[in-house]
Write a protein that holds these residues in place. Structure first.
Motif, PDB file in Angstrom:
ATOM      1  N   UNK A 576     -54.513  32.795-106.815  1.00 19.22           N
ATOM      2  CA  UNK A 576     -52.842  33.999-107.018  1.00 19.22           C
ATOM      3  C   UNK A 576     -53.823  35.436-107.800  1.00 19.22           C
ATOM      4  N   UNK A 577     -52.741  36.209-107.189  1.00 21.43           N
ATOM      5  CA  UNK A 577     -53.703  37.649-107.748  1.00 21.43           C
ATOM      6  C   UNK A 577     -52.571  38.599-108.431  1.00 21.43           C
ATOM      7  N   UNK A 578     -52.806  39.916-109.144  1.00 26.20           N
ATOM      8  CA  UNK A 578     -51.469  40.428-109.641  1.00 26.20           C
ATOM      9  C   UNK A 578     -51.393  41.138-108.628  1.00 26.20           C
ATOM     10  N   UNK A 579     -50.870  41.313-107.082  1.00 26.16           N
ATOM     11  CA  UNK A 579     -50.704  42.283-106.158  1.00 26.16           C
ATOM     12  C   UNK A 579     -51.549  41.770-104.799  1.00 26.16           C
ATOM     13  N   UNK A 580     -50.288  42.672-103.758  1.00 26.17           N
ATOM     14  CA  UNK A 580     -50.407  42.228-102.205  1.00 26.17           C
ATOM     15  C   UNK A 580     -51.882  43.533-102.041  1.00 26.17           C
ATOM     16  N   UNK A 581     -52.433  43.088-101.104  1.00 29.91           N
ATOM     17  CA  UNK A 581     -53.547  43.949-101.022  1.00 29.91           C
ATOM     18  C   UNK A 581     -52.422  45.019-100.322  1.00 29.91           C
ATOM     19  N   UNK A 582     -53.237  46.552-100.912  1.00 29.03           N
ATOM     20  CA  UNK A 582     -52.821  47.881-101.383  1.00 29.03           C
ATOM     21  C   UNK A 582     -52.546  47.921 -99.645  1.00 29.03           C
ATOM     22  N   UNK A 583     -52.841  47.929 -98.169  1.00 30.00           N
ATOM     23  CA  UNK A 583     -52.807  47.917 -96.807  1.00 30.00           C
ATOM     24  C   UNK A 583     -51.833  47.009 -95.874  1.00 30.00           C
ATOM     25  N   UNK A 584     -51.364  45.764 -97.195  1.00 33.02           N
ATOM     26  CA  UNK A 584     -50.513  44.809 -96.212  1.00 33.02           C
ATOM     27  C   UNK A 584     -48.189  45.270 -95.860  1.00 33.02           C
ATOM     28  N   UNK A 585     -48.677  45.894 -97.012  1.00 35.19           N
ATOM     29  CA  UNK A 585     -47.034  45.967 -97.207  1.00 35.19           C
ATOM     30  C   UNK A 585     -47.295  47.506 -95.708  1.00 35.19           C
ATOM     31  N   UNK A 586     -47.548  48.174 -95.601  1.00 36.81           N
ATOM     32  CA  UNK A 586     -47.258  49.547 -94.625  1.00 36.81           C
ATOM     33  C   UNK A 586     -47.984  48.716 -92.845  1.00 36.81           C
ATOM     34  N   UNK A 587     -49.272  47.495 -92.777  1.00 40.29           N
ATOM     35  CA  UNK A 587     -49.232  47.480 -91.573  1.00 40.29           C
ATOM     36  C   UNK A 587     -48.511  46.444 -91.071  1.00 40.29           C
ATOM     37  N   UNK A 588     -48.147  45.487 -92.507  1.00 39.92           N
ATOM     38  CA  UNK A 588     -46.839  44.945 -91.632  1.00 39.92           C
ATOM     39  C   UNK A 588     -45.581  45.580 -91.059  1.00 39.92           C
ATOM     40  N   UNK A 589     -44.906  46.535 -91.891  1.00 39.23           N
ATOM     41  CA  UNK A 589     -43.746  46.888 -91.629  1.00 39.23           C
ATOM     42  C   UNK A 589     -44.049  47.671 -90.169  1.00 39.23           C
ATOM     43  N   UNK A 590     -45.371  47.976 -89.900  1.00 47.14           N
ATOM     44  CA  UNK A 590     -45.660  48.107 -88.258  1.00 47.14           C
ATOM     45  C   UNK A 590     -45.705  47.139 -87.299  1.00 47.14           C
ATOM     46  N   UNK A 591     -46.116  46.572 -87.812  1.00 44.61           N
ATOM     47  CA  UNK A 591     -46.632  45.349 -86.925  1.00 44.61           C
ATOM     48  C   UNK A 591     -45.061  44.772 -86.728  1.00 44.61           C
ATOM     49  N   UNK A 644     -50.581  31.916 -86.812  1.00 43.16           N
ATOM     50  CA  UNK A 644     -50.169  31.744 -88.179  1.00 43.16           C
ATOM     51  C   UNK A 644     -51.861  30.660 -88.426  1.00 43.16           C
ATOM     52  N   UNK A 645     -52.600  31.225 -87.451  1.00 42.65           N
ATOM     53  CA  UNK A 645     -53.693  30.716 -87.455  1.00 42.65           C
ATOM     54  C   UNK A 645     -54.421  31.860 -88.414  1.00 42.65           C
ATOM     55  N   UNK A 646     -53.605  33.011 -88.534  1.00 36.78           N
ATOM     56  CA  UNK A 646     -54.432  34.249 -89.825  1.00 36.78           C
ATOM     57  C   UNK A 646     -54.951  33.020 -90.991  1.00 36.78           C
ATOM     58  N   UNK A 647     -53.682  32.596 -91.427  1.00 40.65           N
ATOM     59  CA  UNK A 647     -53.971  31.631 -92.465  1.00 40.65           C
ATOM     60  C   UNK A 647     -55.690  30.498 -92.880  1.00 40.65           C
ATOM     61  N   UNK A 648     -55.792  30.750 -91.391  1.00 41.54           N
ATOM     62  CA  UNK A 648     -56.729  29.999 -91.727  1.00 41.54           C
ATOM     63  C   UNK A 648     -58.253  30.195 -91.847  1.00 41.54           C
ATOM     64  N   UNK A 649     -57.947  31.919 -92.096  1.00 43.54           N
ATOM     65  CA  UNK A 649     -59.574  32.391 -92.411  1.00 43.54           C
ATOM     66  C   UNK A 649     -59.809  32.514 -93.956  1.00 43.54           C
ATOM     67  N   UNK A 650     -60.634  33.158 -94.362  1.00 41.16           N
ATOM     68  CA  UNK A 650     -61.628  32.780 -95.928  1.00 41.16           C
ATOM     69  C   UNK A 650     -61.026  34.337 -96.355  1.00 41.16           C
ATOM     70  N   UNK A 651     -60.542  35.169 -96.106  1.00 39.24           N
ATOM     71  CA  UNK A 651     -60.044  36.224 -96.912  1.00 39.24           C
ATOM     72  C   UNK A 651     -58.693  36.217 -97.128  1.00 39.24           C
ATOM     73  N   UNK A 652     -58.158  36.803 -98.446  1.00 36.21           N
ATOM     74  CA  UNK A 652     -56.626  36.723 -99.127  1.00 36.21           C
ATOM     75  C   UNK A 652     -55.836  37.671 -97.868  1.00 36.21           C
ATOM     76  N   UNK A 653     -56.381  38.835 -97.366  1.00 31.33           N
ATOM     77  CA  UNK A 653     -55.710  39.445 -97.264  1.00 31.33           C
ATOM     78  C   UNK A 653     -55.090  38.977 -95.397  1.00 31.33           C
ATOM     79  N   UNK A 654     -56.598  38.582 -94.898  1.00 32.03           N
ATOM     80  CA  UNK A 654     -56.171  37.328 -93.362  1.00 32.03           C
ATOM     81  C   UNK A 654     -55.191  36.554 -93.490  1.00 32.03           C
ATOM     82  N   UNK A 655     -55.659  35.888 -94.939  1.00 32.69           N
ATOM     83  CA  UNK A 655     -53.911  35.211 -95.184  1.00 32.69           C
ATOM     84  C   UNK A 655     -52.516  35.419 -95.306  1.00 32.69           C
ATOM     85  N   UNK A 656     -52.528  36.234 -95.792  1.00 25.61           N
ATOM     86  CA  UNK A 656     -51.507  37.280 -95.993  1.00 25.61           C
ATOM     87  C   UNK A 656     -50.936  38.283 -94.605  1.00 25.61           C
TER      88      UNK A 656
END
Length: 723
Positions: A576-591, A644-656
């Motif tokens: 757990x971290x104190x924030x979501x990866x900074x590019x995630x909100x914008x990228x998720x919104x668009x996709x 959901x397969x993305x959640x199996x990758x090692x980076x927190x950003x790909x899991x997010x």
């Protein structure tokens, strides 16, 4: 007899042309895919370099350094020897130094340095050859360090660096992405086999989606000469292309099959599918492309690469769905249901479960809407705590050796893991004035009480016009003071720009913050306009945008709940971290906004068909959603499984990314499309179709199925019967 039967609309015209020239359409599609793939290999792909990426002062500084002609630097590595249980590091440090000097591909082994607290020693060295592929030559040094650790079990001895990081994490990530790409295809096929109950019908969407992805990747090579691409674009293209390509084919095939089972002849079934599902595909694809185009407004190389790649793959999927798919359906006829799977194949689905559920929703639309909004509000509530952060070492699995090594080095030697670099450009930096400026900076570092850390090192390019002054910074919060106060005071009239990992992340974050209102406004505004023109209703356009925002908000809330609050840490293997990866909100919104419009356009088109036939709004809603529920469910299951397969990758950003996409699509296909949409439309009634008089100039687009098809004996082209 006047022939009003000329079919209107791009989708219907394309379908009829393909059916009439099906051999040419099928062979032409295959030739197109092969041609762009072969030619792209000859043309080559332009990969984005470090100079293409970044923003602000850090980008300017990096470009100055790249153009200055500095000698190519080999990949740097470091070994930390730290007191844990034991306290005698002397012998271990000597073993590390001696062992590395004898190791293949190891150069520039430096004298050990000791941390300020006296508990750690650091040995730095480099890997011979090009830094880009140093990960291929780093293994011997890792073996040497492992042998020394085994000989001194009471100490902590570990290696970190660019090459070892690429080796231990990069290879694992690449392997995971490749596995994900391979798994996504059989998972998708398995879901479609269950949905169709027939092998041929299930294979068609997967085959066409894969061909669309292959063709789009070929086109990306040509586009990269205008906008350089990043290597992760191919993986994003595969998943987006597979999702939309399968969905489009699924919508088209299901509608054509339904019409055949309702008694329509092959030509009429194809025309109806083209003028309904085909038109929905066209509008949906255009809407998705508009959403993806929003990434251009970030002016970020990675986002621009994603935009180009996803636009190409969606456009190619639309092209294939509107041309080669009708040709294949025409050629196969009822054989599209060939190789039926016992127990799964059903000639028609009565949709009893969905229709029963819809009757309940439409009987109490106000209560249903309140409950749906309440559920979404609960899921979205954690979004109020949403914070963003730069990607860091904490985004990797805590058990990874490279993570543990970096944390240990960062605590003991902060200047070594992420140094600050001041790039100075002048007619000449080999002057007393420059030396005095460096001395002033060194004095500030020494007087900073550990917030800035030495040693202060200087590199000068061969021409003597550019210098890079590097040192450490314990807290990224000091970056602003460094840029606005310390560096200007030290270097005076020199052109001095601050770069490095912390500065690069700060500039990237600032760029995202500046572009976010423009991206949101662009995507929401154009989506509204597309829905307005397509359905000639202000209310439908507004509700479409608002409902899609609900799914995005719920996805944000889920991300905070999982990745900031720390739920399911052990299951998903993250910290757990104190924030979501900074590019995630914008990228998720668009996709998410783009993909959600797939369902929305498809469902609304079916509802509008009923309304155009004269059905009351509530009946049209029940019929439209009831008839599309099965295909929407199948399409959503495909997307959820793949994402959901993305959640199996090692980076927190790909899991997010995986959790955010999968959760949002699931919520969109259930709570929003099955409950909130019908409830809201039932409450609004005829107001759903309100259009101000001053917008009466908007084009009239028919949504109802075409009139019966007749076939002239001398011309086998299907046409509409005169009315």
């Amino acid at each position: 007899m006047e022939n009003p039967g000329e079919v209107k609309g791009i989708a219907a015209r394309a379908a009829l042309w393909s059916a009439r020239h099906r051999t040419l359409a099928i062979l032409g599609w295959i030739a197109f895919v092969i041609a762009v793939t072969v030619l792209s290999g000859q043309f080559g792909t332009v990969e984005a370099t470090g100079a293409d990426q970044g923003h602000g002062d850090s980008r300017k500084a990096d470009r100055i350094v790249e153009a200055a002609g500095f000698p190519e630097r080999p990949a740097g590595e470091m070994v930390i020897v730290q007191n844990r249980a034991g306290d005698d590091r002397t012998a271990a440090v000597a073993d590390v130094t001696a062992g590395l000097k004898k190791t293949k591909d190891v150069i520039d082994v430096q004298k050990p340095i000791v941390s300020p607290d006296g508990r750690s020693s650091l040995v730095t060295f480099a890997i011979a050859g090009d830094a880009e592929d140093a990960s291929e030559r780093v293994q011997p040094s890792l073996d040497t360090v492992a042998r020394v650790q085994a000989a001194h079990p009471d100490l902590y001895i570990a290696q970190g660096g660019d090459a070892s990081g690429d080796k231990l994490i990069g290879d694992k990530l690449d392997q995971g992405l490749n596995t994900l790409g391979l798994l996504s295809i059989p998972v998708t096929l398995g879901i479609l086999l269950v949905a169709f109950g027939a092998v041929v019908a299930a294979l068609l969407p997967v085959l066409l989606a894969i061909m669309a992805v292959v063709a789009a990747m070929g086109l990306l090579a040509f586009a990269s000469h205008l906008a350089p691409t990043v290597d992760t674009t191919a993986h994003v293209m595969l998943l987006v292309g597979l999702a939309v390509g399968v969905d489009y084919c699924l919508f088209y095939i299901r509608r054509e099959r339904d019409e055949r089972r309702n008694g329509a002849d092959p030509h009429r079934a194809l025309v109806i599918a083209a003028q309904t599902s085909g038109r929905s595909i066209w509008i949906s694809g255009l809407t998705v492309i508009v959403a993806m185009a929003g990434m251009f407004l970030t002016y970020d190389t990675t986002f621009v690469s994603f935009a180009v790649g996803t636009i190409l793959v969606v456009a190619t999927a639309v092209l294939g769905s509107l041309t080669v798919l009708p040709a294949l359906l025409s050629a196969l006829g009822d054989r599209v249901d060939a190789i039926k799977i016992p127990g799964l194949y059903r000639r028609r689905s009565d949709g009893r479960l969905w229709n029963g559920f819809l009757r309940l929703v439409l009987a109490k639309p106000l209560i249903s809407a309140v409950l749906a909004v309440g559920a979404l509000a609960v899921l979205a509530a954690p979004m109020l705590d949403l914070k963003t952060k730069a990607e860091g070492i904490e985004d990797l699995p805590a058990t990874a050796p490279i993570v543990q090594a970096y944390k240990a080095v960062d605590e003991a030697f902060p200047s070594e893991t992420a140094p600050v670099e001041v790039v100075v450009e002048a007619p000449s930096v080999r002057t007393p004035a420059f030396e005095a400026a460096v001395a002033r900076l060194r004095a500030e570092v020494e007087a900073s009480d550990g917030r800035l850390a030495g040693p202060v090192e200087t590199r000068i390019n061969p021409a003597g016009t550019v210098a890079v002054v590097s040192f450490g910074m314990a807290d990224d919060a000091d970056l602003t003071r460094l840029r606005e106060t310390i560096v200007p005071a030290a270097f005076g009239t020199f052109t001095a720009l601050v770069t490095g990992p912390a500065a690069g992340e700060a500039d990237f974050h600032a760029r995202l913050d500046a572009s976010m209102p423009w991206v949101f406004g662009f995507v929401l505004g154009l989506a509204f306009l597309l829905l307005l023109v397509s359905f000639r209703s202000v209310v439908v356009a507004i509700t479409g945008v608002v409902l899609n925002l609900f799914s995005v908000a719920a996805a944000y809330g889920m991300l905070v709940f999982v990745f900031q609050y720390g739920h399911f840490e052990s299951l998903l293997d993250f910290q757990a971290a104190d924030g979501i990866v900074n590019w995630m909100p914008l990228f998720l919104f668009i996709i998410l906004f783009g993909l959600s419009m797939d369902y929305h356009v498809f469902v609304l088109s079916r509802i509008r068909e009923g309304h155009d036939r004269g059905l009351p709004t509530k009946v049209a809603v029940r019929e439209g959603i009831g008839r599309t529920a099965g295909v929407i469910t199948s399409a959503a299951v495909v997307m959820v499984a793949v994402f959901a397969l993305f959640a199996t990758l090692p980076l927190a950003s790909t899991k997010q990314l995986g959790i955010g996409l999968a959760a949002a699509v699931l919520l969109d296909a259930t709570i929003i499309r099955a409950v909130l949409l019908p409830a809201v439309m039932a409450l609004l009634g005829e107001k759903n179709w309100w259009l101000p008089r001053w917008l009466g100039w908007l084009p009239q687009i028919a949504h109802e199925p075409p009139a019966p098809v007749v076939t002239d004996r001398d011309d086998r082209e299907p046409e509409l019967a005169a009315v």
